[in-house]
Design an enzyme around this catalytic site. Sequence first.
Site, short mmCIF file in Angstrom:
data_model
loop_
_atom_site.label_atom_id
_atom_site.label_comp_id
_atom_site.label_asym_id
_atom_site.label_seq_id
_atom_site.Cartn_x
_atom_site.Cartn_y
_atom_site.Cartn_z
N CYS A 140 -1.89 -2.66 8.13
CA CYS A 140 -1.71 -3.11 6.50
C CYS A 140 -0.64 -4.21 6.94
CB CYS A 140 -2.03 -3.11 5.29
SG CYS A 140 -3.67 -2.11 6.07
N LYS A 160 -7.18 -4.79 -2.99
CA LYS A 160 -7.59 -5.30 -1.61
C LYS A 160 -9.22 -4.29 -1.05
CE LYS A 160 -4.39 -4.27 1.59
NZ LYS A 160 -4.75 -3.60 2.10
N ASP A 196 0.75 -1.42 0.32
CA ASP A 196 -0.05 0.04 0.15
C ASP A 196 0.55 1.51 -0.34
OD1 ASP A 196 -1.61 -2.00 0.50
OD2 ASP A 196 -3.07 -1.20 2.16
#
Length: 204
Positions: A141, A97, A11
């Site tokens: 994450c 996601k 990310d």
Amino acid sequence: MEEKKALLIVDVQNDFCPGGALAVPEGDKIVPILNKYMMIFSKKKWPIFASRDWHPKESKHFKKFGGPWPEHCIQNTKGAGLHPDLRLPKETILLSKGMDPDKDSYSAFQAVDAKGTGFFELLKSSGINGLFVGGLATDYCVKSSVLDALKHVFKVKLLMDAIRGVNINPEDSEQAIEEMVRGGAEKMTLQELSQYEKNRKPGR
Ligand SMILES: [Zn+2]
């Protein structure tokens, strides 16, 4: 058994970098370091995966709809784009996601590639057993991805110089790192990886 390695970059998106909707302090500082990791992996022909948060406009993940977070990484917006200085080799496999409006997805193991194949299946089908993990954010994450990887019995190297945390509580990242290490992750830095590769005998 020889370790078969892959790199996972979690990310590293505009919204998670300074100036973004959900900025991680110094989130952009890891970009040049990740570029160096990618150069090593690319040269060795070890697979590189990059995950992204990829939310619909309306999601229970967002405060506006009852969730914990301000709106971020909405599909096809600039905020959802990967950091422009991130030099992803063309063979990088992009994972998305967070598309389900009813679910929070933090872990890359909840992400799928362009064909909809899950991260775990992708790793398994290429015989990968060692995962190097860097990205954003340490306390969300990255942590979820690492703990899932450990659950799936991958050997995990946590790239200490290529992660940054949100730190809603000041000690969140530190605690996340402790939890990952307790679960079996090993800490690693770029310098250690370069040194290790230099000392390996050719042909192995
Ligand atoms: Zn999100």
